[in-house]
Structures are given as structure tokens and as C-alpha cells.
Scaffold this active site. Structure first.
Site, PDB file in Angstrom:
ATOM      1  N   CYS A 213     -10.290 -40.200 -30.569  1.00  0.00           N
ATOM      2  CA  CYS A 213      -9.759 -41.294 -29.760  1.00  0.00           C
ATOM      3  C   CYS A 213      -9.532 -40.697 -28.383  1.00  0.00           C
ATOM      4  O   CYS A 213      -8.572 -39.959 -28.183  1.00  0.00           O
ATOM      5  CB  CYS A 213      -8.455 -41.848 -30.336  1.00  0.00           C
TER       6      CYS A 213
ATOM      7  N   CYS B  10      -6.148 -42.107 -26.568  1.00  0.00           N
ATOM      8  CA  CYS B  10      -4.793 -41.833 -27.063  1.00  0.00           C
ATOM      9  C   CYS B  10      -4.891 -41.141 -28.417  1.00  0.00           C
ATOM     10  O   CYS B  10      -5.227 -39.955 -28.461  1.00  0.00           O
ATOM     11  CB  CYS B  10      -3.948 -43.098 -27.127  1.00  0.00           C
ATOM     12  N   SER B  11      -4.637 -41.858 -29.494  1.00  0.00           N
ATOM     13  CA  SER B  11      -4.560 -41.183 -30.787  1.00  0.00           C
ATOM     14  C   SER B  11      -4.868 -42.131 -31.927  1.00  0.00           C
ATOM     15  O   SER B  11      -4.331 -41.978 -33.018  1.00  0.00           O
ATOM     16  CB  SER B  11      -3.156 -40.606 -30.966  1.00  0.00           C
ATOM     17  N   CYS B  12      -5.702 -43.130 -31.684  1.00  0.00           N
ATOM     18  CA  CYS B  12      -6.045 -44.079 -32.738  1.00  0.00           C
ATOM     19  C   CYS B  12      -6.730 -43.331 -33.884  1.00  0.00           C
ATOM     20  O   CYS B  12      -7.569 -42.457 -33.665  1.00  0.00           O
ATOM     21  CB  CYS B  12      -6.948 -45.170 -32.194  1.00  0.00           C
TER      22      CYS B  12
END
Lengths: 114, 223
Positions: free
Chosen positions: B122, B125-127
Site C-alpha cells: 500500500c 498508507c497501510s491498507c
């Protein structure tokens, strides 16, 4: 490219494809407050108060310096506060007073007035 | 579904999700810790969220570990029809398998083959496919992985010890708030007589991110 052009083209979160350091395979067990913060994010999403994309934008809106210096869940909680202010769900003074109250409670102090 | 515990995440610390809950509180509360509690309490006072919801969601988060994804992969390796359904609609197949999705995300399962190796990231961000893998490791959320995975995936993979032959295509999938990915690793040779549990034991978190292949050694002890 001018020195500022890249600031316009690349918001703080938009780092895909940039040069970066070798991968450091770091991991940590979440602190209790970090786990609560994650759960809060999910609950805010369930209630359509702050969805995932609003959260991501809220983190981006913190600006490059805060994105760079705050830890992951620190960015989240500050972004939540800002979004809740903007949606007029919370007021800044209200949060400041509540934080004083929480700090005093945790320090075992009596809360005097408000 | 029964949780299983094959110690398949050596050094990862998913084995005792409840043990540390009280420890952190011994440290003096910090600014952001206080802010989290203040925001939460204000939202509860305003009746926008229920006090119990946070606790229940923490339980949900604690219940999600890579062991769930590993069971999905093992089933897909053994059951071609399930595999077809999984590749057609990852979320529906996981739900059919008993894994609930607590968010609005879709899941796309990417199958590694002889000619294609998949990697998920991702960049923004941090999906991450949290319902099936739990929370992502820190390195997945940090700049080096996010920045480099999309531009030099083979170099990134090499840092995980994974060398992909030049004639194998590397595909990198960039997750979004709504669309998450899970890698279906290749079933290693020498596992033809493995049971479903034995197969699940060799499927680690990192194989489902795509940074390493599934190997027989990953399962550790086998009868």
C-alpha cells in the site's frame, strides 16, 4: 524541476516509487493505546463518522513534518481529532479540557472545576 | 472454525495476543495516549459510539491472525472448486469459509504461478487484508517498503531472500481503502501427502504478502 514543484506534485503520503532505504524488517506488539486507537478507527468507520479514506486524507493533511515525525497511531489520533473538529463533532477547547481531566485522573489528582 | 497454533510465525509474536494488554499501562501516560482516551470518552458521552464497541472491536482485532489466511490457502490448494471461487471473489469465498469481514473492503486473491509472482503493498498508507491476516507488520507501513516495492520489486524481494528468476513476471498490486489483496502462494513440492492442517502450517504471513515463497521448512515440526 523547481525545488518546490515536487512539494505540489507529491503529497506526504504519496511515496510510491521514490528512492528509499533498505527494508528494515521491524515489528512490534501494539501498545494498549495503539490497539484502542485502531479499534476506535474501525468503530468510527462502522458508524460512518470517519471512513478509511477520510482518515488517510486526515493524516495527509497533517503535513510532511508531522507525517515524518509522529508515529503511526500518533498520526491517526491527531488526524481523528482534526477531522472531528472540522465536522463540528468536537470542539478544540472541549478536547483540551477532556485531556486535562484524563491526565489528572491518571495522575491521581482531583479535577478542579473545568 | 477452530483456531490452530502451528507456531508458523516464528519471531512474529502472534501467539499470545492477550498477554501484553496490561503491561503497557504501567508506563506513565503520554500525550497521544491521553488524547486517544479523551477523544473516545467524548464520543461516548455524546452517544456517537457505545462504550462496549471499542472493547468488542479489540477482541475482533485479536481474533484475526495470519492463521486464518493460512487456512484459506491450504483449502485452496486442496480444493480446486474453492480455489476457483476464491480467485473469482476473495471476500465471498472467505466468508463462505467462515471468515467475517468487519469492514467494507473487497478482497482480490492473486495466484502465484510458474510464470507470475505477486507482491502486495500500500504505497499511500497501510491498507492490508486485515480480516484474513490481522494487522500488518511495521515494515509494511514504513517508507522503504511502500516507496520501493512498486519501482524495484525484485530488489525488495531480494532483501527478503527471495530471488525471482528473470523469466518470471513480478506483479505488484497497490492496495486502496476499498480494495485489498492477498497472495495465494504456490504449493511447494514435497507436500503431496500433507493434510490440510499440515499445509496451513507452512503458509506464513509473509508468503501471503508475497515477499517469500511457501516452503516446507516454514512449518517446522512435521510428523
Amino acid at each position: 524541476m523547481t525545488s518546490t514543484e515536487n512539494l505540489v506534485k507529491r503529497l506526504p503520503n504519496d511515496i510510491g516509487g521514490l528512492p528509499a532505504e533498505p527494508i528494515q524488517r521491524v515489528e512490534h506488539e501494539l501498545e494498549p493505546w495503539e490497539k484502542r486507537c485502531h479499534a476506535l478507527a474501525d468503530v468510527l468507520d462502522f458508524h460512518k463518522i470517519i471512513n478509511t479514506e477520510e482518515k488517510r486524507c486526515g493524516v495527509e493533511a497533517l503535513g510532511a513534518e508531522m507525517v515524518g515525525k509522529l508515529s503511526y497511531y500518533e498520526r491517526w489520533i491527531v488526524a481523528f481529532a482534526n477531522i472531528l473538529f472540522r465536522k463540528q463533532i468536537l470542539a478544540p477547547e472541549e478536547l483540551a479540557r477532556k485531556m486535562d481531566e484524563v491526565r489528572a485522573r491518571w495522575n491521581g489528582e482531583a479535577v478542579v472545576g473545568n | 472454525m477452530e483456531p490452530h497454533d502451528h507456531g508458523h510465525e516464528a519471531g512474529h509474536g502472534h501467539d499470545h495476543p492477550h498477554d501484553h494488554a496490561e503491561i503497557g499501562q504501567l508506563a506513565p501516560p503520554q500525550f497521544y495516549d491521553i488524547m486517544e482516551t479523551a477523544v473516545r470518552e467524548l464520543l461516548i458521552e455524546k452517544k456517537l459510539i457505545e462504550p462496549d464497541e471499542i472493547r468488542r472491536q479489540i477482541e475482533v482485532l485479536d481474533s484475526r491472525t495470519p492463521a486464518l489466511g493460512a487456512r484459506v490457502v491450504a483449502r485452496a490448494w486442496l480444493d480446486p472448486e474453492f480455489r476457483a471461487r476464491l480467485l473469482a471473489n476473495g471476500r465471498a469465498a472467505c466468508e463462505e469459509f467462515g471468515i467475517s469481514f468487519y469492514d467494507d473492503t473487497q478482497l482480490i486473491v492473486l495466484e502465484n504461478t510458474e510464470t507470475v509472482h505477486n507482491l502486495i503493498v500500500c504505497t499511500l498508507c497501510s491498507c492490508y487484508p486485515r480480516p484474513v491476516l490481522g494487522l500488518p507488520p511495521d515494515w509494511y507501513k514504513l517508507k522503504p517498503y511502500r516507496a520501493r516495492a512498486v519501482i524495484e520489486p525484485r530488489a525488495v524481494l531480494a532483501e527478503f531472500g527471495t530471488i525471482i528468476p528473470d523469466d518470471v513476471e513480478v506483479r505488484v498490486s497497490d492496495s486502496t481503502a476499498m480494495v485489498r489483496y492477498l497472495v495465494l502462494p504456490r504449493r511447494p513440492e514435497g507436500t503431496e501427502d500433507f493434510t490440510e492442517d499440515e499445509l496451513a502450517a507452512i503458509v506464513t504471513r509473509d508468503t501471503m504478502i508475497g515477499v517469500v515463497p511457501a516452503t516446507v521448512a516454514a512449518g517446522g515440526i512435521r510428523q
